[in-house]
Design a protein around this motif. Structure first.
Motif, PDB file in Angstrom:
ATOM      1  N   GLY A 129       0.820  -1.204   0.000  1.00  0.00           N
ATOM      2  CA  GLY A 129       0.000   0.000   0.000  1.00  0.00           C
ATOM      3  C   GLY A 129       0.851   1.249   0.000  1.00  0.00           C
ATOM      4  O   GLY A 129       1.936   1.281  -0.602  1.00  0.00           O
ATOM      5  N   PRO A 130       0.408   2.299   0.689  1.00  0.00           N
ATOM      6  CA  PRO A 130       1.104   3.583   0.629  1.00  0.00           C
ATOM      7  C   PRO A 130       2.567   3.545   1.079  1.00  0.00           C
ATOM      8  O   PRO A 130       3.393   4.266   0.526  1.00  0.00           O
ATOM      9  N   VAL A 131       2.898   2.710   2.071  1.00  0.00           N
ATOM     10  CA  VAL A 131       4.281   2.666   2.558  1.00  0.00           C
ATOM     11  C   VAL A 131       5.209   2.163   1.454  1.00  0.00           C
ATOM     12  O   VAL A 131       6.249   2.761   1.161  1.00  0.00           O
ATOM     13  N   ARG A 132       4.820   1.066   0.827  1.00  0.00           N
ATOM     14  CA  ARG A 132       5.641   0.509  -0.251  1.00  0.00           C
ATOM     15  C   ARG A 132       5.657   1.450  -1.459  1.00  0.00           C
ATOM     16  O   ARG A 132       6.695   1.656  -2.092  1.00  0.00           O
ATOM     17  N   SER A 133       4.501   2.025  -1.774  1.00  0.00           N
ATOM     18  CA  SER A 133       4.426   2.958  -2.905  1.00  0.00           C
ATOM     19  C   SER A 133       5.305   4.179  -2.666  1.00  0.00           C
ATOM     20  O   SER A 133       5.947   4.686  -3.591  1.00  0.00           O
ATOM     21  N   CYS A 134       5.334   4.651  -1.427  1.00  0.00           N
ATOM     22  CA  CYS A 134       6.162   5.809  -1.091  1.00  0.00           C
ATOM     23  C   CYS A 134       7.641   5.500  -1.303  1.00  0.00           C
ATOM     24  O   CYS A 134       8.391   6.328  -1.830  1.00  0.00           O
ATOM     25  N   ALA A 135       8.063   4.300  -0.913  1.00  0.00           N
ATOM     26  CA  ALA A 135       9.461   3.900  -1.092  1.00  0.00           C
ATOM     27  C   ALA A 135       9.826   3.848  -2.572  1.00  0.00           C
ATOM     28  O   ALA A 135      10.926   4.251  -2.972  1.00  0.00           O
ATOM     29  N   MET A 136       8.898   3.379  -3.395  1.00  0.00           N
ATOM     30  CA  MET A 136       9.144   3.322  -4.836  1.00  0.00           C
ATOM     31  C   MET A 136       9.133   4.725  -5.439  1.00  0.00           C
ATOM     32  O   MET A 136       9.965   5.054  -6.288  1.00  0.00           O
ATOM     33  N   ARG A 137       8.200   5.548  -4.989  1.00  0.00           N
ATOM     34  CA  ARG A 137       8.073   6.907  -5.531  1.00  0.00           C
ATOM     35  C   ARG A 137       9.349   7.713  -5.335  1.00  0.00           C
ATOM     36  O   ARG A 137       9.741   8.502  -6.200  1.00  0.00           O
ATOM     37  N   ARG A 138      10.006   7.512  -4.202  1.00  0.00           N
ATOM     38  CA  ARG A 138      11.233   8.264  -3.917  1.00  0.00           C
ATOM     39  C   ARG A 138      12.343   7.953  -4.918  1.00  0.00           C
ATOM     40  O   ARG A 138      13.260   8.753  -5.100  1.00  0.00           O
ATOM     41  N   CYS A 139      12.265   6.795  -5.552  1.00  0.00           N
ATOM     42  CA  CYS A 139      13.310   6.380  -6.495  1.00  0.00           C
ATOM     43  C   CYS A 139      13.017   6.803  -7.930  1.00  0.00           C
ATOM     44  O   CYS A 139      13.863   6.615  -8.814  1.00  0.00           O
ATOM     45  N   MET A 140      11.814   7.324  -8.160  1.00  0.00           N
ATOM     46  CA  MET A 140      11.413   7.621  -9.530  1.00  0.00           C
ATOM     47  C   MET A 140      12.013   8.936 -10.010  1.00  0.00           C
ATOM     48  O   MET A 140      11.802   9.982  -9.389  1.00  0.00           O
ATOM     49  N   PRO A 141      12.768   8.918 -11.107  1.00  0.00           N
ATOM     50  CA  PRO A 141      13.268  10.177 -11.666  1.00  0.00           C
ATOM     51  C   PRO A 141      12.130  10.959 -12.307  1.00  0.00           C
ATOM     52  O   PRO A 141      11.103  10.391 -12.687  1.00  0.00           O
ATOM     53  N   LYS A 142      12.304  12.253 -12.409  1.00  0.00           N
ATOM     54  CA  LYS A 142      11.277  13.099 -13.019  1.00  0.00           C
ATOM     55  C   LYS A 142      11.189  12.807 -14.513  1.00  0.00           C
ATOM     56  O   LYS A 142      12.179  12.462 -15.153  1.00  0.00           O
ATOM     57  N   SER A 143       9.985  12.957 -15.050  1.00  0.00           N
ATOM     58  CA  SER A 143       9.838  12.817 -16.496  1.00  0.00           C
ATOM     59  C   SER A 143      10.465  14.032 -17.178  1.00  0.00           C
ATOM     60  O   SER A 143      10.610  15.099 -16.572  1.00  0.00           O
ATOM     61  N   GLU A 144      10.834  13.859 -18.425  1.00  0.00           N
ATOM     62  CA  GLU A 144      11.526  14.901 -19.175  1.00  0.00           C
ATOM     63  C   GLU A 144      10.779  15.193 -20.470  1.00  0.00           C
ATOM     64  O   GLU A 144      10.071  14.332 -21.000  1.00  0.00           O
ATOM     65  N   MET A 145      10.934  16.417 -20.965  1.00  0.00           N
ATOM     66  CA  MET A 145      10.326  16.807 -22.227  1.00  0.00           C
ATOM     67  C   MET A 145      11.430  17.192 -23.206  1.00  0.00           C
ATOM     68  O   MET A 145      12.340  17.938 -22.861  1.00  0.00           O
ATOM     69  N   GLY A 146      11.346  16.658 -24.418  1.00  0.00           N
ATOM     70  CA  GLY A 146      12.347  16.975 -25.430  1.00  0.00           C
ATOM     71  C   GLY A 146      11.829  16.614 -26.810  1.00  0.00           C
ATOM     72  O   GLY A 146      10.797  15.949 -26.951  1.00  0.00           O
ATOM     73  N   ILE A 147      12.540  17.010 -27.840  1.00  0.00           N
ATOM     74  CA  ILE A 147      12.052  16.787 -29.206  1.00  0.00           C
ATOM     75  C   ILE A 147      12.552  15.472 -29.799  1.00  0.00           C
ATOM     76  O   ILE A 147      12.229  15.144 -30.937  1.00  0.00           O
ATOM     77  N   ILE A 148      13.330  14.716 -29.024  1.00  0.00           N
ATOM     78  CA  ILE A 148      13.821  13.418 -29.488  1.00  0.00           C
ATOM     79  C   ILE A 148      13.061  12.322 -28.747  1.00  0.00           C
ATOM     80  O   ILE A 148      13.038  12.306 -27.516  1.00  0.00           O
ATOM     81  N   PRO A 149      12.422  11.394 -29.462  1.00  0.00           N
ATOM     82  CA  PRO A 149      11.681  10.316 -28.791  1.00  0.00           C
ATOM     83  C   PRO A 149      12.610   9.466 -27.930  1.00  0.00           C
ATOM     84  O   PRO A 149      13.746   9.176 -28.314  1.00  0.00           O
ATOM     85  N   ALA A 150      12.126   9.080 -26.761  1.00  0.00           N
ATOM     86  CA  ALA A 150      12.900   8.227 -25.860  1.00  0.00           C
ATOM     87  C   ALA A 150      11.929   7.442 -24.989  1.00  0.00           C
ATOM     88  O   ALA A 150      10.753   7.792 -24.870  1.00  0.00           O
ATOM     89  N   ARG A 151      12.437   6.394 -24.369  1.00  0.00           N
ATOM     90  CA  ARG A 151      11.588   5.513 -23.570  1.00  0.00           C
ATOM     91  C   ARG A 151      11.062   6.221 -22.324  1.00  0.00           C
ATOM     92  O   ARG A 151      11.777   6.995 -21.677  1.00  0.00           O
ATOM     93  N   HIS A 152       9.812   5.929 -22.010  1.00  0.00           N
ATOM     94  CA  HIS A 152       9.196   6.401 -20.771  1.00  0.00           C
ATOM     95  C   HIS A 152       9.113   5.195 -19.845  1.00  0.00           C
ATOM     96  O   HIS A 152       8.327   4.279 -20.066  1.00  0.00           O
ATOM     97  N   ALA A 153       9.957   5.184 -18.810  1.00  0.00           N
ATOM     98  CA  ALA A 153      10.148   3.979 -18.002  1.00  0.00           C
ATOM     99  C   ALA A 153       8.886   3.537 -17.272  1.00  0.00           C
ATOM    100  O   ALA A 153       8.495   2.368 -17.346  1.00  0.00           O
ATOM    101  N   SER A 154       8.237   4.445 -16.547  1.00  0.00           N
ATOM    102  CA  SER A 154       7.111   4.001 -15.725  1.00  0.00           C
ATOM    103  C   SER A 154       5.910   3.591 -16.574  1.00  0.00           C
ATOM    104  O   SER A 154       5.134   2.719 -16.182  1.00  0.00           O
ATOM    105  N   LEU A 155       5.753   4.196 -17.755  1.00  0.00           N
ATOM    106  CA  LEU A 155       4.673   3.789 -18.658  1.00  0.00           C
ATOM    107  C   LEU A 155       5.055   2.563 -19.477  1.00  0.00           C
ATOM    108  O   LEU A 155       4.187   1.923 -20.080  1.00  0.00           O
ATOM    109  N   ALA A 156       6.357   2.253 -19.528  1.00  0.00           N
ATOM    110  CA  ALA A 156       6.873   1.122 -20.314  1.00  0.00           C
ATOM    111  C   ALA A 156       6.562   1.286 -21.793  1.00  0.00           C
ATOM    112  O   ALA A 156       6.164   0.342 -22.474  1.00  0.00           O
TER     113      ALA A 156
END
Length: 390
Positions: free
Chosen positions: A217-244
């Protein structure tokens, strides 16, 4: 602002084509005109507890730019065919005219799904296809993190806090919007169109053996959230990790997100066989200007919501809240982050005794001053005798 709609087309051999229809405000704009530049300056619609500050004038955003029930509306429509696993196997994009039949709330759709209402089979088919999409993305390595989300509204003198439920209808819509974003990005990548692509680096999540020790639940989700890098915007296509997804662009909110509007301008021009309104260099320049503006808008929303969240607690200081300890902030001084589960608010609390992450406490507000951004909680200790009396 109603900027998206869904429909289903039944094909031969028990196949279906999903249609994601997105409102088309570009038909009322010319790149570089006053409306366009003002929207670019605003960057996004702000959703604040005290009201909405729209990216476009309200009379346009909620009128001719929106998808309105029973009226013929301009749209950008994404037609998608999935295979049995949920992967996109065919797609097309069209500038279209549509006539929305129903305007449904999330609660309406949840009720239809729960009661299995047979009069609207399309809803059930879309729900099943959304589940296939979710499962396919999971098989590709998607990362799903759910934390309770609060919506705070100030209505007159009253402050209200509502926790959004991660309901089947919200999951359905989210999957369809993500799918449209994948298709838009595939089209842009195939035709070498500069778009404001979204990407996210692969995170380094805690080891599975470590995560499994944390309460689900929230405790485990919080631990995972802390490791997530911010999404980025750019004109070159690249992989979006959390969306896979190997490529992704946001296209489903052009009335309230300028980056989505940019994608519509570019895709529609290419569909018409016209010169793109924004060159690669121009798109790069605009994207670079959008990134800090989006960050600033997010900060305004976050701080304004925090202010009114604290004001709600100040006004309800006699209430007893269920607080879940989701992580340590400074364990050496017994300072942790708690989640008030009924409100979806995450706030710091200093504990007066030994506690562990995952513990649940009953707390009251001892002091709250939203102007100073201060809140102090005290634990409510219920004795055995009091519990028996209750």
């Amino acid at each position: 602002e109603i900027d998206d709609g869904l429909s289903i087309e039944f094909l031969e051999n028990d196949r279906q084509k999903i249609w994601v229809h997105i409102a088309d405000p570009t038909r009322l704009l010319t790149p570089g005109d006053e409306l366009d530049l003002d929207a670019r300056r605003r960057t996004t619609t702000l959703y604040l507890p005290t009201g909405i500050i729209p990216m476009f004038p309200s009379e346009l955003a909620t009128g001719p730019m929106s998808l309105i029930q029973g009226q013929i509306c301009s749209a950008l429509s994404f037609g998608v065919i999935l295979d049995e696993s949920g992967e996109v196997v065919d797609y097309s994009i069209h500038a279209s005219l549509i006539k929305p039949t129903y305007r449904l709330t999330y609660d309406d759709v949840d009720e239809m799904l729960q009661l299995q209402i047979k009069l609207e089979p399309e809803i059930h088919v879309l729900n099943q296809l959304a589940k296939q999409r979710f499962q396919w993305r999971q098989s590709q390595g998607s990362i799903s993190i759910y934390m309770p989300e609060s919506v705070i509204k100030v209505e007159g003198e009253e402050v209200k806090v509502e926790v959004l439920d991660d309901s089947p209808s919200r999951q359905l819509v989210a999957e369809m919007m993500i799918m449209a974003g994948e298709v838009g990005a595939k089209y842009g990548q195939k035709h070498d169109i500069p778009l404001p692509y979204r990407s996210q680096p692969q995170p380094e999540l805690p080891p599975e053996a470590e995560l499994i020790l944390l309460p689900a639940g929230p405790v485990r989700s919080c631990a995972m959230r802390r490791c997530m890098p911010k999404s980025e915007m750019g004109i070159i296509p690249a992989r979006h990790a959390s969306l896979a997804l190997e490529t992704y662009v946001q296209v489903t909110s052009p009335i309230r997100r300028y980056s989505d509007l940019l994608a519509h301008f570019q895709i529609k021009a290419h569909l018409r066989g016209e010169e793109l309104p924004f060159s690669r260099d121009q798109m790069q320049e605009i994207v670079m200007s959008l990134v800090p503006a989006v960050k600033e808008a997010s900060s305004v929303e976050r701080f304004t919501n925090r202010y009114w969240g604290l004001e709600y607690l100040r006004r309800n200081s006699d209430e007893v809240w269920q607080a879940l300890i989701i992580r340590w902030l400074k364990e050496e001084i017994n300072l942790g982050l708690v989640l008030l589960e009924e409100l979806g608010l995450e706030l710091a609390m200093r504990f007066g005794r030994s506690v562990n992450v995952g513990d649940r406490l009953e707390v009251k507000v001892a002091h709250a001053d939203p102007r100073k951004d201060e809140v102090i909680f005290q634990e409510v200790i219920t004795t055995v005798a009091e519990a028996a009396a209750n």
